[in-house]
Design a protein around this motif. Structure first.
Motif, PDB file in Angstrom:
ATOM      1  N   ASP A  45      -3.620 -23.813 -18.662  1.00  0.00           N
ATOM      2  CA  ASP A  45      -2.861 -22.574 -18.815  1.00  0.00           C
ATOM      3  C   ASP A  45      -3.099 -21.897 -20.164  1.00  0.00           C
ATOM      4  OD1 ASP A  45      -1.764 -22.638 -16.319  1.00  0.00           O
ATOM      5  OD2 ASP A  45       0.192 -23.373 -16.959  1.00  0.00           O
ATOM      6  N   LEU A  46      -3.772 -22.567 -21.071  1.00  0.00           N
ATOM      7  CA  LEU A  46      -4.030 -22.006 -22.397  1.00  0.00           C
ATOM      8  C   LEU A  46      -5.299 -21.165 -22.321  1.00  0.00           C
ATOM      9  CD1 LEU A  46      -3.213 -25.242 -24.398  1.00  0.00           C
ATOM     10  CD2 LEU A  46      -1.712 -23.308 -23.928  1.00  0.00           C
ATOM     11  N   GLY A  50      -7.928 -20.876 -29.768  1.00  0.00           N
ATOM     12  CA  GLY A  50      -6.896 -21.186 -30.760  1.00  0.00           C
ATOM     13  C   GLY A  50      -5.689 -21.883 -30.146  1.00  0.00           C
ATOM     14  N   GLU A  51      -5.219 -21.395 -28.995  1.00  0.00           N
ATOM     15  CA  GLU A  51      -4.093 -22.035 -28.313  1.00  0.00           C
ATOM     16  C   GLU A  51      -4.462 -23.437 -27.871  1.00  0.00           C
ATOM     17  OE1 GLU A  51      -3.383 -19.434 -25.047  1.00  0.00           O
ATOM     18  OE2 GLU A  51      -2.013 -18.150 -26.158  1.00  0.00           O
ATOM     19  N   CYS A  52      -5.678 -23.577 -27.366  1.00  0.00           N
ATOM     20  CA  CYS A  52      -6.133 -24.868 -26.853  1.00  0.00           C
ATOM     21  C   CYS A  52      -6.213 -25.909 -27.973  1.00  0.00           C
ATOM     22  CB  CYS A  52      -7.494 -24.696 -26.181  1.00  0.00           C
ATOM     23  SG  CYS A  52      -8.134 -26.187 -25.407  1.00  0.00           S
ATOM     24  N   VAL A  53      -6.806 -25.543 -29.066  1.00  0.00           N
ATOM     25  CA  VAL A  53      -6.976 -26.470 -30.186  1.00  0.00           C
ATOM     26  C   VAL A  53      -5.625 -26.796 -30.819  1.00  0.00           C
ATOM     27  CG1 VAL A  53      -7.999 -26.728 -32.474  1.00  0.00           C
ATOM     28  CG2 VAL A  53      -9.345 -25.764 -30.619  1.00  0.00           C
ATOM     29  N   SER A  55      -2.761 -26.956 -29.370  1.00  0.00           N
ATOM     30  CA  SER A  55      -1.902 -27.724 -28.477  1.00  0.00           C
ATOM     31  C   SER A  55      -2.012 -29.210 -28.770  1.00  0.00           C
ATOM     32  CB  SER A  55      -2.291 -27.467 -27.025  1.00  0.00           C
ATOM     33  OG  SER A  55      -1.550 -28.279 -26.172  1.00  0.00           O
ATOM     34  N   GLY A  56      -0.919 -29.818 -29.155  1.00  0.00           N
ATOM     35  CA  GLY A  56      -0.886 -31.254 -29.436  1.00  0.00           C
ATOM     36  C   GLY A  56      -1.683 -31.631 -30.668  1.00  0.00           C
ATOM     37  N   GLY A  57      -1.873 -30.717 -31.580  1.00  0.00           N
ATOM     38  CA  GLY A  57      -2.616 -31.023 -32.797  1.00  0.00           C
ATOM     39  C   GLY A  57      -4.095 -31.269 -32.538  1.00  0.00           C
ATOM     40  N   GLY A  58      -4.620 -30.754 -31.415  1.00  0.00           N
ATOM     41  CA  GLY A  58      -6.030 -30.917 -31.103  1.00  0.00           C
ATOM     42  C   GLY A  58      -6.371 -32.221 -30.408  1.00  0.00           C
ATOM     43  N   SER A  59      -5.386 -33.057 -30.137  1.00  0.00           N
ATOM     44  CA  SER A  59      -5.680 -34.342 -29.503  1.00  0.00           C
ATOM     45  C   SER A  59      -5.454 -34.311 -27.992  1.00  0.00           C
ATOM     46  CB  SER A  59      -4.817 -35.437 -30.117  1.00  0.00           C
ATOM     47  OG  SER A  59      -3.456 -35.154 -29.888  1.00  0.00           O
ATOM     48  N   MET A  72     -13.121 -22.503 -20.980  1.00  0.00           N
ATOM     49  CA  MET A  72     -11.797 -22.912 -20.504  1.00  0.00           C
ATOM     50  C   MET A  72     -11.279 -24.096 -21.302  1.00  0.00           C
ATOM     51  SD  MET A  72     -10.907 -23.649 -16.550  1.00  0.00           S
ATOM     52  CE  MET A  72      -9.299 -24.116 -16.039  1.00  0.00           C
ATOM     53  N   CYS A  73      -9.966 -24.246 -21.292  1.00  0.00           N
ATOM     54  CA  CYS A  73      -9.307 -25.367 -21.947  1.00  0.00           C
ATOM     55  C   CYS A  73      -9.066 -26.464 -20.910  1.00  0.00           C
ATOM     56  CB  CYS A  73      -7.978 -24.889 -22.534  1.00  0.00           C
ATOM     57  SG  CYS A  73      -7.177 -26.106 -23.587  1.00  0.00           S
TER      58      CYS A  73
END
Length: 100
Positions: A45-46, A50-53, A55-59, A72-73
């Motif tokens: 959904d991201l 930037g939103e993808c990375v 999310s969750g601190g990139g992990s 895509m994310c």
């Protein structure tokens, strides 16, 4: 005899309702997260890198680029399984810093 069946059916329905209520409450609490806030949206959904990375601190999510398909994310496990001939995914946030 009909009233005995009705009473047995009512008792069975009450027992089923009693056991399903705690499960429904646990599912709602899990959806909200431990702290009571809404759970993070799924990776797909991201819409931006930037939103993808972030999310969750990139992990939790990886941004994957493709020449043939839309960028895509993906979730970390999904990104790992994507064909490397089609997608190139960002490494986990900790991996980039560990190589320096």
């Amino acid at each position: 005899m009909a009233s005995a069946r009705s009473a047995a059916l009512l008792a069975l329905l009450l027992i089923c309702a009693a056991f399903s209520a705690p499960a429904a409450a646990a599912g709602a609490a899990k959806a909200k997260g431990v702290s009571g806030h809404a759970a993070a949206p799924p990776c797909w959904d991201l819409g931006t890198r930037g939103e993808c990375v972030a999310s969750g601190g990139g992990s939790r999510c990886r941004w994957c680029r493709s020449e043939e398909l839309d960028d895509m994310c993906f979730g970390a496990a999904e990104a790992w399984r994507l064909p490397r001939q089609v997608f190139s995914c960002d490494p986990p946030a900790g991996v980039a810093h560990a190589r320096k």
